[in-house]
Design a protein around this motif. Structure first.
Motif, PDB file in Angstrom:
ATOM      1  N   TYR A 251       0.868  -1.171   0.000  1.00  0.00           N
ATOM      2  CA  TYR A 251       0.000   0.000   0.000  1.00  0.00           C
ATOM      3  C   TYR A 251       0.897   1.210   0.000  1.00  0.00           C
ATOM      4  O   TYR A 251       2.038   1.142   0.420  1.00  0.00           O
TER       5      TYR A 251
ATOM      6  N   ALA B 196       2.618   3.138   5.842  1.00  0.00           N
ATOM      7  CA  ALA B 196       2.493   2.439   7.125  1.00  0.00           C
ATOM      8  C   ALA B 196       2.937   0.993   6.982  1.00  0.00           C
ATOM      9  O   ALA B 196       3.252   0.339   7.956  1.00  0.00           O
ATOM     10  N   ASN B 197       2.950   0.476   5.755  1.00  0.00           N
ATOM     11  CA  ASN B 197       3.241  -0.941   5.571  1.00  0.00           C
ATOM     12  C   ASN B 197       4.732  -1.212   5.389  1.00  0.00           C
ATOM     13  O   ASN B 197       5.455  -0.388   4.835  1.00  0.00           O
TER      14      ASN B 197
ATOM     15  N   ASP C   8       0.554   3.940   1.714  1.00  0.00           N
ATOM     16  CA  ASP C   8       0.324   4.834   2.837  1.00  0.00           C
ATOM     17  C   ASP C   8       1.525   4.982   3.760  1.00  0.00           C
ATOM     18  O   ASP C   8       1.449   5.625   4.781  1.00  0.00           O
TER      19      ASP C   8
END
Ligand SMILES: *[C@@H]1O[C@H](CO)[C@@H](O)[C@H](O)[C@H]1NC(C)=O
Ligand SMILES: *[C@@H]1O[C@H](CO)[C@@H](O)[C@H](O)[C@H]1NC(C)=O
Ligand SMILES: *[C@@H]1O[C@H](CO)[C@@H](O)[C@H](O)[C@H]1NC(C)=O
Ligand SMILES: *[C@@H]1O[C@H](CO)[C@@H](O)[C@H](O)[C@H]1NC(C)=O
Ligand SMILES: *[C@@H]1O[C@H](CO)[C@@H](O)[C@H](O)[C@H]1NC(C)=O
Ligand SMILES: *[C@@H]1O[C@H](CO)[C@@H](O)[C@H](O)[C@H]1NC(C)=O
Length: 217
Positions: free
Chosen positions: A83, A87-88, A85
């Motif tokens: 992803y 965050a991954n 974002d």
């Protein structure tokens, strides 16, 4: 006491001034931030990120090309995630190609398997870098990975988030044509003119000097 303070501040200033001349660090793979003081450029980068194959079978690889349109880049850092974002964790595996092995290095990014990041080794100007990225063996058909890159043109001039999608082939039987078209997503743009680049370099030098001077005062 004063001399300790001075040393610390000179060290800090030197770090701030230098950025990452020998490549981005393994702990910045998610953000891909060069750790410089300035804000990233919002105008489209004068650089291209492209892949030879936008659809790859799980475990397969695609060739990734970074190239300049007019002004060379001095630094780069790329990582892939499922992803975009940030965050991954970074995934897949980069491999260097022989022709660019001397100007690129692999990173063992934090919280991930080995070699999920790739970066420069020196501040030498570069117009092209080619390396490979392979999709995780466990990737399921149809999932989309993002290869994200940062380009550094000079200390205060850099672009985050050049991005290209790599889709995992829908079926194992459905082999990909080797002549599949190259996919590019980054658009050519007006470049910062050199006077403003020089100005920001000067501003930055001044900021570093001020940091040291504040310590003296
Ligand atoms: C890089 O990937 C391309 C395209 O999948 C492949 O043909 C080539 O053998 C790979 N090269 C290396 C050094 O892994
Ligand atoms: C990706 O990050 C999101 C947000 O933190 C999290 O909810 C999700 O579980 C992560 N997915 C993977 C595959 O790591
Ligand atoms: C890297 O190797 C290539 C040949 O593969 C050579 O042309 C180039 O000058 C080398 N660059 C550096 C910085 O050593
Ligand atoms: C990265 O991981 C590989 C495999 O675990 C290891 O051999 C290599 O030394 C590591 N490299 C660095 C710079 O930590
Ligand atoms: C990548 O894929 C996402 C959807 O997964 C899409 O929103 C985005 O526009 C794509 N970006 C590019 C550069 O193709
Ligand atoms: C270069 O930057 C200066 C100051 O921002 C501006 O006045 C000038 O028009 C720019 N020149 C070009 C060719 O963009």
């Amino acid at each position: 006491m004063a001399s300790i303070c001075v040393s610390i501040f000179i060290l800090m200033a030197a770090t701030l001034c230098a950025g990452y001349p020998a490549g981005g660090p393994y702990y910045s793979c998610k953000s891909l931030e060069p750790g410089h003081g300035a804000e990233p450029k919002k105008i489209p980068p004068p650089y291209r990120l492209s892949v030879s194959r936008a659809t790859v079978e799980s475990g397969g690889s695609t060739s990734v090309t970074l190239s300049s349109i007019d002004v060379p880049f001095v630094g780069f850092m790329c990582a892939a995630s499922k992803y975009e974002d940030k965050a991954n964790n970074t995934v897949g595996e980069f491999t260097r190609t022989d022709a660019y092995a001397n100007i690129s290095q692999l990173l063992n990014c934090s919280h991930s398997t080995p070699y999920t990041g790739i970066t420069h080794v020196s501040r030498d100007p570069k117009n092209t870098v080619v390396f490979n990225w392979s999709v995780p063996d466990s990737a399921s058909s149809g999932s989309v990975f993002k290869i994200r890159c940062t380009f550094v043109q000079s200390f205060n001039v850099y672009w985050l988030d050049s991005l290209v999608n790599v889709t995992v082939a829908a079926t194992v039987d459905n082999k990909i044509s080797p002549n599949e078209k190259s996919h590019e997503n980054t658009i050519s743009s007006e470049n910062e003119n050199s006077s403003s680049v020089q100005t920001s370099t000067l501003r930055n030098l001044l900021a570093c000097l001020l940091t040291v001077f504040y310590c003296f005062l």
